[in-house]
Every structure is written in C-alpha cells, then in structure tokens.
Scaffold this active site. Structure first.
Site, PDB file in Angstrom:
ATOM      1  N   LYS A   1       0.832  -1.206   0.000  1.00 57.79           N
ATOM      2  CA  LYS A   1       0.000   0.000   0.000  1.00 57.79           C
ATOM      3  C   LYS A   1       0.866   1.255   0.000  1.00 57.79           C
ATOM      4  O   LYS A   1       0.559   2.230  -0.695  1.00 57.79           O
ATOM      5  CB  LYS A   1      -0.918   0.002   1.230  1.00 57.79           C
TER       6      LYS A   1
ATOM      7  N   HIS B   1      -8.128 -29.721 -31.458  1.00 62.31           N
ATOM      8  CA  HIS B   1      -9.089 -28.706 -31.014  1.00 62.31           C
ATOM      9  C   HIS B   1      -9.925 -29.200 -29.832  1.00 62.31           C
ATOM     10  O   HIS B   1     -11.152 -29.062 -29.808  1.00 62.31           O
ATOM     11  CB  HIS B   1      -9.982 -28.267 -32.175  1.00 62.31           C
TER      12      HIS B   1
END
Length: 538
Positions: free
Chosen positions: A149, A290
């Site tokens: 922070k 696929h």
C-alpha cells in the site's frame, strides 16, 4: 468510516537505508543480505532468518530489539507491532506522519523482504487440519500489504527471483529504488497474498465440506506469457494453481518450441482422457485436435495403441496432440515422427525415445511425471460476463456405475468391453457426442453438434471417409458399439447408429421417450445399456 485522501506527490527515488528480511524460502538470502549490507543498508530480521544472516557473519538486528517486545506464542506474534507497521506505512513527506514517527520513536523501513509460510506445499502433501492451520502466515501478509500500500516509499519483495532487480536498481540509481520498480513489486506482492488467501479458503472449504462458500477465489502463479491466446489478437498467459494434479502444469518440456495457448488447452484435454485408462491394465493412446479426440485406443503396446488410434481419423490427427498413459518408448516414438505432430505428453520417456523425437526439433515432448486420477475431486471454473461458474470436476467413471441392460438382448462380452471403452471416451468429447468403438479403438467420433442425430451422422460419415482412404470395403462402424454422452431424446439418433452398423449402445437414459428408444433398439435387434450418468462437456 471515511478515508482521508491527501494529495501528496510521491518521490521517484527513495534511498534504501533500512530493510526488514523475514523469509521462509531462504534461497539466495545470504548473498542478497550481504549485498545490501555492503551498500550500507541496515538489516532487521526475525527468528530463523535473523539467525541465518548472523551465522553468515553479516550485521543484523533482531526485530525484538526494535519493538522492545519479544517473540511470543511460538512465533505467532513478532512483527505485529506499531514500530514495524508504522515504519512500513508512514508517508515520509506528510508532516503529521513525520511528527508521529518522532513522537513514538519509529524509524522508516525502506525495503521489506518476505515470503510466506509454505501453506500450499504443506497441504499438497496431505497435511491434517491442525498442520494446515499452523502453516497459515499472518504477520507476513500483514507486512506485505502494508508495504505494498505504501509503495510510494517502500519496496516489497516476495520472490527471491526479484533480488537481482533490486540490486540492479540500487546500482543504477545511487542506492535508491525507483517508483516504477516499487509499483511493479507492489503489484506482484498483492497478487501473491491474493493467491495465498485463495489457496487457504479453497482448502478450508474442501476440508469442512462447504461446496458453495459465499466467497470463492482462485489464484495462480505465472508459468509463462503466451505469444497470444486462441487467436493472434488476444493476449494470454499460463498460470499454475495450488492444485497438485499431474498434467501439463507439472510437465517438464524436454524439447520443442514454446507451447501456445491452444497447445496447452489441447494437451490438457489429451492427458485427462488418456488417464482414464489404467496403465497397469493396458497401454493407451489419445490423439486430440481442437480439444476433441480424433482417435483413442488400447493396445498391447503404445505403438499398437497409437496405430489403432490413428486409424480412426488420420486426416484430423495431422498436427494433433498425442497422449500416452505409459512411458514413451522407441517403438511408439518411431511411428509418431512419421507424421507432423504438435505435442507428445506421457508420464516419462526412455532415452532412446527422446533421441528419436529429437530428430523433429519443433515437436514438443512433455513428461508429466505421473497420471491424474480420473475419480479425484477438484474444481473447474469458467468465466461469464460479470461472473464465474464453478463446479466440481467430472470425476464420474464408468467403473463407478452399474450398467443396466434395458433391451431384450444383453451385450456380449466383447461388446461390453467396447461399451465401457466408448463411455470413457465419450466423457471427453464435446457435447453433443457420439462415439463408435470396435476392438477397443474409436472408429468414429461426432462432437459438438447442436443435435445428437447430427453427431451420429458425422461420426458415421467420418468413419466411411477413413475407410475409403484406407482402401477398406466398408466403414469400421460395421459391427461396432456406440456411446452417447446424454440420453437419446428421440429414436432418430439411435436409428442412425443402427444404420452405421453398431450392434450395441451405451447411454445415460432418463428421457421421457426412453421406451420409444428401447423399442427401436429391440426392433433392430441390438443391445442397449444405461449408466444413469450424463457426461455433458461444453
């Protein structure tokens, strides 16, 4: 509660004068601490980290000397103190903060180096509840979040791989860190604590049997960025989660080009499918294109299984993904390199097999170190607009269900074996799915159609095309069995299966028109069994 926001411009460069180091993973720690000390940085530390640094002959001060408070409660409380968090959170050019630091004798901390208790590794080893809880870090995440922070003034490192970046910044900026680096480190640190908390919450949910906790989080660690996603205009990356499941995430890439997004997706599908076949019972091969199988087979050897799988749809297999359930051997490798293949994945490979695969420099060879357990619990997730769908993994197996014969004729022993094989494969085919199998090998696969009858027709047509290309007189579906991932809503799908030449069918059952379908099967003289278990795969 209101938050006071002060418009204070953060500095670009912050001189690194004081650092706090408290790490579980001590990789590179001593060299880093020595490099910091050589640059005149005062070192603070805790517990085992402090001891390691001191034993290396490097000047270091225990945090308890700074706080005036000893470590207590088996080390659970040592850094949760205003002199630590004040040093991390103070806004250095805010007069009120500066005054508070003076009033309470708080010195700033310019660098925080923390990596957390190894919670993920501990529970992955099957730790009990008490051990898992004890390995939840509290002080570490609190300090990391405080430093992150306040990245305007504090650099925070949660990964030893970042030590060199910090030292390089100090050398390039006269002993200071830059705002750009501090922002990047803060981003990484917040991601680390989020991933850590996600692992804890998901473990706890599983341990207490909470299927749908109010808050669900997933986190991962970057394995590598992809060149692009499914398509070139999409960005992508591969992340590893806390779950320990053998497969593409655990695999070592022995050779070949970088894996693409689609490679990883298809390889995962291939390996999960081939794992359905117990290697102690049979050799098995799955060929994927696929994300759908275009050939799956059992055999007396990997080479035989591969040859049988390839026969199902050799056109689609070109440029596919090949998965084996046993150690790749030279015989199988010799057959594979005869056509273009993107990826081979197996639990392991012999040196001779590796040498054969190496003749195709772009062919990726992945060794996963084991097979995933098909029946093991786990979670899968899929994003939707503004949300996320989470479900338990489809761990249902044909071995766990009772096959119920619903026709006048029961399947023969050979048909029963093929039916079980077909249902294993069908679980891994996109819905709607129809799979034809003969002699423990797929001979026709229909995937992803909007109607089940179309999947049945496509699978039959592909079998006919493969037979014609191979010079066969009739499709291999003649005398096969068929599996459907869900019930037949009408008899028309079954009629296509019969037309294709199937003599037995396995399906979940449960349609309002089950009797109509059963009557059609009896009329055709075929056997039908139901599982009571659906395997939709979208």
């Amino acid at each position: 509660m209101s938050i006071t926001v002060k418009n204070i411009t953060p500095p670009d460069r912050v001189p690194l004068k004081r650092a706090l180091l408290s790490v579980s993973d001590k990789t590179g720690l001593i060299d880093f601490a020595r490099a910091l000390a050589a640059r005149g940085v005062e070192l603070l530390s805790t517990g085992g980290t402090c001891k390691s640094i001191a034993e290396a002959g490097i000047a270091v001060k225990d945090v308890s000397e700074v706080t005036g408070f000893p470590e207590i409660m088996d080390g659970r409380v040592k850094t949760l103190h205003p002199k630590v968090h004040g040093g991390l959170l103070a806004v250095r050019n805010d007069p009120e903060h500066v005054e508070a630091m003076k009033a309470h004798d708080i010195e700033g901390i310019d660098l925080l180096v923390v990596n957390l208790y190894p919670f993920e590794a501990t529970v992955a080893r099957g730790a009990d509840w008490a051990t898992g809880i004890e390995n939840i870090d509290i002080g570490g995440p609190a300090m990391i979040r405080a430093a992150s922070k306040n990245h305007a003034y504090v650099a925070v490192v949660v990964d030893p791989a970042r030590y060199s970046d910090v030292l390089a910044a100090l050398d390039a900026n006269d002993g200071s860190t830059t705002l750009e680096l501090r922002k990047a480190l803060a981003l990484e640190a917040f991601g680390r604590t989020a991933t850590y908390d996600a692992a804890i919450s998901n473990w706890m949910a599983a341990e207490i049997g909470e299927v749908n906790p109010k808050y669900r989080a997933f986190g991962g660690t970057l394995v590598e960025p992809m060149r692009y996603g499914e398509n070139p205009h999409q960005s992508a990356a591969f992340y590893k989660t806390a779950e320990v499941r053998p497969g593409v995430a655990t695999a070592v890439q022995v050779q070949g080009k970088q894996l693409s997004y689609n490679n990883i997706n298809d390889t995962d599908a291939a390996y999960e499918l081939v794992a359905e076949f117990d290697p102690a019972r049979t050799a098995a091969c799955a060929i994927i294109k696929h994300a759908n199988p275009c050939g799956v087979a059992e055999g007396g050897s990997l080479a035989e299984a591969y040859t049988k799988a390839l026969r199902c749809d050799p056109v689609s297999a070109f440029g596919g993904i090949i998965a084996f359930n046993r150690t790749l051997d030279a015989e199988a490798a010799t057959e594979i390199v005869k056509i273009f293949t993107e990826v081979i994945i197996a639990p392991d490979a012999t040196d001779e097999a590796k040498a054969i695969v190496a003749t195709k420099k772009n062919l990726r060879l992945l060794l996963a170190g084991g097979l995933p357990k098909p029946a093991a619990a786990g979670l899968t997730a899929k994003t939707v607009a503004g949300g996320m769908l989470v479900q338990s993994r489809d761990s249902g197996t044909v071995d766990a269900v009772e096959l119920k014969t619903v026709t006048a004729r029961a399947p023969s022993e050979r048909e029963a074996a093929d039916l079980a094989f077909a249902f294993r494969v069908c679980k891994h085919v996109k819905s709607n799915a129809i799979v034809y199998v003969k002699d423990l090998a797929t001979v026709g696969i229909g995937a992803g159609q909007m109607s089940r009858v179309d999947s049945a027709r496509i699978a039959y047509r592909k079998a006919a095309d493969a037979a014609a290309a191979a010079g066969e007189s009739e499709p291999l579906t003649k005398g096969s069995v068929a599996a459907s991932d869900a019930f037949f809503p009408f008899a028309d799908g079954l009629e296509v299966v019969v037309e294709a030449g199937a003599t037995a069918v396995v399906q979940p059952g449960g349609s309002m028109r089950d009797q109509e379908v059963i009557d059609a099967a009896n009329k055709a003289g075929i056997a039908m069994v139901t599982t009571g278990m659906r395997h939709f795969r979208h």
